[in-house]
Design an enzyme around this catalytic site. Structure first.
Site, PDB file in Angstrom:
ATOM      1  N   ALA A 248      37.465  38.520  38.216  1.00 34.80           N
ATOM      2  CA  ALA A 248      38.506  37.485  38.398  1.00 34.80           C
ATOM      3  C   ALA A 248      39.162  37.030  37.094  1.00 34.80           C
ATOM      4  CB  ALA A 248      37.987  36.265  39.175  1.00 34.80           C
ATOM      5  N   ALA A 249      38.824  37.654  35.972  1.00 36.88           N
ATOM      6  CA  ALA A 249      39.498  37.271  34.721  1.00 36.88           C
ATOM      7  C   ALA A 249      41.000  37.544  34.844  1.00 36.88           C
ATOM      8  CB  ALA A 249      38.913  38.037  33.550  1.00 36.88           C
ATOM      9  N   GLY A 250      41.341  38.689  35.449  1.00 36.66           N
ATOM     10  CA  GLY A 250      42.755  39.020  35.635  1.00 36.66           C
ATOM     11  C   GLY A 250      43.429  38.025  36.569  1.00 36.66           C
ATOM     12  N   ASP A 251      42.698  37.552  37.568  1.00 37.56           N
ATOM     13  CA  ASP A 251      43.275  36.576  38.504  1.00 37.56           C
ATOM     14  C   ASP A 251      43.522  35.241  37.796  1.00 37.56           C
ATOM     15  OD1 ASP A 251      43.100  38.450  40.567  1.00 37.56           O
ATOM     16  OD2 ASP A 251      41.020  37.892  40.981  1.00 37.56           O
TER      17      ASP A 251
HETATM   18  O1  RIB Z   1      39.990  40.397  41.053  1.00 37.02           O
HETATM   19  C1  RIB Z   1      38.673  40.199  41.483  1.00 37.02           C
HETATM   20  C2  RIB Z   1      38.570  40.433  42.961  1.00 37.02           C
HETATM   21  O2  RIB Z   1      38.786  41.789  43.234  1.00 37.02           O
HETATM   22  C3  RIB Z   1      37.210  40.132  43.524  1.00 37.02           C
HETATM   23  O3  RIB Z   1      37.063  38.787  43.887  1.00 37.02           O
HETATM   24  C4  RIB Z   1      37.085  41.102  44.682  1.00 37.02           C
HETATM   25  O4  RIB Z   1      37.200  40.493  45.922  1.00 37.02           O
HETATM   26  C5  RIB Z   1      38.181  42.138  44.467  1.00 37.02           C
HETATM   27  O5  RIB Z   1      39.133  42.025  45.381  1.00 37.02           O
END
Ligand code: RIB
Length: 311
Positions: A248-251
């Site tokens: 989730a760093a990219g998120d």
């Molecule tokens: O970007 C991270 C996400 O990628 C995770 O939470 C997982 O669900 C995948 O979709």
């Protein structure tokens, strides 16, 4: 400021392992946990924690994982009233292995995420037209994304597209994308599979800009981030934090970029803020559970020396 996210909701089943396995190999696990995830869900939660009025659009199944994901997103302040629970579809699930340095391997079963379609996209368009920034990723099918990009007004909302997981983007009208944010591996896929080393970054960036995308930001993990413009590439160094889980760093990066742009900041300031949000995220376990608040990012920017660093 208002941010909408159209994307996936996954339940993440996460195992920490001594090291990431090679194909055909079994490695011992050190711990197992279940976290809310999915790139769309993570980006909506991150945007809400960073102070935005965040609204999430997507689809889950009518099952326990779907209910839990919606409760968790609502608990983080996300408006999930536009998320639909479909009969006869399972909520998306991701299987994640995390190695000792925080690096991961992810496989996911899209389930209801794969049922986001053009009919749904058409119905949610009026809400998407009202926000400052729209965040998109690629864990949902491309046709509804293409429809939305074609039918949005030309200049509002600002569109930030995270091309993850990497796919051929030719069905999408990229000229309506304000910020495209691949990581190095995704960039390689987008330019036809050529490896992108440091020397190739400038050429790869220019190649992608020629597809019509308005701004290109390359996420490069430990190397930080790069802004590719017609005149060249600017590097934003990464913070040297101790990573425990890079999921989730990219998120976090994309959501922070969106929040900062929605606040009227320019790309340079927004990328600096996004780098800090991503750095904090890798110091914690899990996906949505690891995303920082605005106060945490501001504290980190003021006092980065207070956080454990890597060599
Ligand atoms: O970007 C991270 C996400 O990628 C995770 O939470 C997982 O669900 C995948 O979709």
């Amino acid at each position: 400021m208002k941010i909408a996210v159209l994307g996936s909701l996954n339940m993440d089943l996460v195992m920490e392992v001594e090291r990431l396995p090679r194909p055909g190999e079994t490695v011992p696990g050190r711990g197992f946990a279940r976290y809310p995830g999915g790139k769309g869900n993570n980006q909506a939660i991150a945007a809400a924690r960073l102070g935005a009025e965040a609204r999430l659009f997507g689809r889950v199944g009518q099952d326990r994982y779907g209910e839990e994901l919606l409760e968790m997103a609502q608990g983080a302040g996300v408006d999930t009233s536009g998320v639909e629970a479909l009969a006869g579809a399972a909520t998306g699930v991701a299987l994640i292995l995390v190695g000792p340095d925080g690096q991961n391997m992810i496989g996911y079963a899209p389930g209801a995420n794969g049922r986001v379609d053009e009919e749904y996209a058409q119905r949610i368009l009026p809400w998407l037209r009202e926000v400052d920034v729209l965040l998109l990723q690629l864990e949902v099918p491309l046709p509804p994304l293409a429809l939305i990009l074609r039918r949005l007004p030309p200049d509002r909302p600002l569109v930030v597209l995270d091309p993850a997981p990497a796919r051929d983007l030719s069905p999408l009208p990229l000229a309506r994308v304000d910020y495209l944010t691949p990581n190095r591996e995704e960039l390689a896929v987008l330019i036809g599979g050529r490896a992108v080393d440091q020397g190739e970054l400038v050429r790869a960036g220019q190649e992608l800009l020629s597809t019509g995308v308005r701004n290109l930001v390359i996420k490069a993990d430990r190397d930080g981030a790069y802004l590719a413009e017609s005149g060249g590439v600017t590097r934003f160094p990464a913070y040297r934090v101790q990573a425990v889980d890079t999921t989730a760093a990219g998120d976090a990066f994309n959501a922070a970029l969106a929040v900062s742009l929605a606040e009227g900041k320019g790309p340079y300031e927004a990328i600096g803020f996004a780098n800090a949000a991503a750095a904090l995220t890798v110091t914690r376990k899990g996906a949505a559970s690891s995303l920082p608040t605005k106060a945490e990012v501001q504290d980190f920017l003021r006092h980065p020396y207070r956080y454990p660093t890597r060599d």
